[in-house]
Design a protein around this motif. Structure first.
Motif, PDB file in Angstrom:
ATOM      1  N   ARG A  20      44.173  49.667  38.148  1.00  0.00           N
ATOM      2  CA  ARG A  20      43.378  49.368  36.957  1.00  0.00           C
ATOM      3  C   ARG A  20      43.548  47.952  36.408  1.00  0.00           C
ATOM      4  N   TYR A  39      38.296  40.083  46.438  1.00  0.00           N
ATOM      5  CA  TYR A  39      39.394  41.013  46.700  1.00  0.00           C
ATOM      6  C   TYR A  39      40.733  40.287  46.710  1.00  0.00           C
ATOM      7  N   ARG A  66      39.313  44.729  44.172  1.00  0.00           N
ATOM      8  CA  ARG A  66      38.466  43.629  43.710  1.00  0.00           C
ATOM      9  C   ARG A  66      38.743  43.373  42.239  1.00  0.00           C
ATOM     10  N   GLU A  68      37.670  42.389  38.732  1.00  0.00           N
ATOM     11  CA  GLU A  68      36.417  42.487  37.984  1.00  0.00           C
ATOM     12  C   GLU A  68      36.321  41.420  36.893  1.00  0.00           C
ATOM     13  N   SER A  69      37.420  41.220  36.159  1.00  0.00           N
ATOM     14  CA  SER A  69      37.414  40.261  35.047  1.00  0.00           C
ATOM     15  C   SER A  69      38.851  39.940  34.654  1.00  0.00           C
ATOM     16  N   ASP A  85      38.454  46.559  39.579  1.00  0.00           N
ATOM     17  CA  ASP A  85      37.367  47.506  39.784  1.00  0.00           C
ATOM     18  C   ASP A  85      37.990  48.743  40.439  1.00  0.00           C
ATOM     19  N   SER A  88      37.005  50.044  43.787  1.00  0.00           N
ATOM     20  CA  SER A  88      37.318  49.211  44.952  1.00  0.00           C
ATOM     21  C   SER A  88      38.772  49.339  45.396  1.00  0.00           C
ATOM     22  N   TYR A  89      39.628  49.882  44.542  1.00  0.00           N
ATOM     23  CA  TYR A  89      41.053  49.965  44.860  1.00  0.00           C
ATOM     24  C   TYR A  89      41.271  50.856  46.079  1.00  0.00           C
TER      25      TYR A  89
END
Length: 135
Positions: A20, A39, A66, A68-69, A85, A88-89
């Motif tokens: 997360r 990634y 990946r 995300e922010s 994300d 994507s984990y």
């Protein structure tokens, strides 16, 4: 493309939750911002906690995700979170060792002339950009 290695311990001293978020100090902000949308690979060092004498970490790459922010940590000054994300984990089926038959997967580490410097990089680097990984 994988842009960086994020190091996190079994019992992190930061507020990491790999699927997360990744917690880091301002020192790495510019680097982590470069990973947004790309990634990263997670690495678990030998130290399993912030204690200098701790051991038990796998010394292996164990997951990818990946970024995300990036957001500020509202409770700790000069610290931030890379938001991952969650979809994507991906935990690797098998952890990939840091060192395999005297070869390092990260090309930058293979180019280091002094093996003790690689050992230091393994234990001390919280975050590092990658130029390439693999043989």
């Amino acid at each position: 493309m994988t842009k960086a290695v994020f190091t996190t311990k079994v019992t992190p001293s930061y507020k990491d939750l790999p699927e997360r978020r990744y917690h880091f100090p301002r020192t790495y902000l510019n680097y982590v911002q470069q990973t947004i949308g790309d990634y990263i690979v997670y690495y678990e060092p030998r130290r399993s906690s912030a204690e200098l004498s701790s051991r038990g970490g796998r010394q292996a790459y164990f997951a990818a995700a990946r970024v995300e922010s990036v957001i500020e940590d509202g409770t700790l000054a000069d610290h931030f979170f890379a938001i991952i994300d969650g979809a994507s984990y991906l935990d690797f089926d098998t952890a990939v060792p840091f060192l395999d038959h005297d070869e390092y997967y990260e090309s930058a580490l293979r180019m280091m002339a002094v093996p003790t410097r690689v050992h230091s990089a393994e234990q001390c680097v919280l975050f590092r950009m990658m130029s390439s990984i693999g043989y």
